[in-house]
Design an enzyme around this catalytic site. Structure first.
Site, short mmCIF file in Angstrom:
data_model
loop_
_atom_site.label_atom_id
_atom_site.label_comp_id
_atom_site.label_asym_id
_atom_site.label_seq_id
_atom_site.Cartn_x
_atom_site.Cartn_y
_atom_site.Cartn_z
N VAL A 142 7.12 -8.07 5.81
CA VAL A 142 6.27 -7.37 6.78
C VAL A 142 4.89 -7.06 6.21
CG1 VAL A 142 8.22 -6.38 8.01
CG2 VAL A 142 7.17 -5.11 6.13
N LEU B 211 2.09 -5.49 3.46
CA LEU B 211 1.98 -4.16 2.84
C LEU B 211 1.88 -3.10 3.95
CD1 LEU B 211 -0.33 -4.79 -0.25
CD2 LEU B 211 2.14 -4.37 -0.20
N HIS B 212 2.95 -2.96 4.70
CA HIS B 212 3.02 -1.94 5.73
C HIS B 212 3.73 -0.72 5.17
CE1 HIS B 212 1.22 -4.30 8.91
NE2 HIS B 212 1.79 -5.34 8.30
N ALA B 213 4.09 0.22 5.97
CA ALA B 213 4.50 1.56 5.54
C ALA B 213 5.40 1.62 4.30
CB ALA B 213 5.14 2.31 6.69
N ALA C 118 4.07 -0.46 1.23
CA ALA C 118 2.83 0.16 0.74
C ALA C 118 3.15 1.46 0.01
CB ALA C 118 1.88 0.42 1.90
#
Length: 90
Positions: A12, A14-16, A19
């Protein structure tokens, strides 16, 4: 200064969650680390908003740079993390 170009391995990007894991690892480094797109500005790797703001998707390349004590070790460790599938990390 140490620098490395790395492809984002998380499915996905560097999402929530990925990250957040990356920012925690960057904050644990003694060196000052930045992350950015090859053609863009770099952000503080300890800033969740900065990292999320990159909008880095799976397969995108990012540049990690570190200065100071342990710069080479920090870049190597964080590059390995970015290249891995952070979604699979428990």
């Amino acid at each position: 200064m140490s620098e490395r170009l790395v492809k984002v391995g998380s499915r996905v990007g560097l999402h929530a969650r990925p990250a957040s894991l990356f920012v925690q690892a960057a904050a644990a480094q003694p060196a000052v680390v930045t992350i950015g797109r090859p053609d863009g500005d770099a952000v503080d790797a300890r800033s969740i908003l900065g990292v999320l703001g990159l909008g880095a998707a799976h397969g995108d390349e990012v540049v990690l740079r570190a200065e100071g004590e342990g710069a080479d070790v920090a870049v190597a460790a964080l590059a390995e993390l970015v290249a891995s599938d952070l979604d699979a990390v428990q």
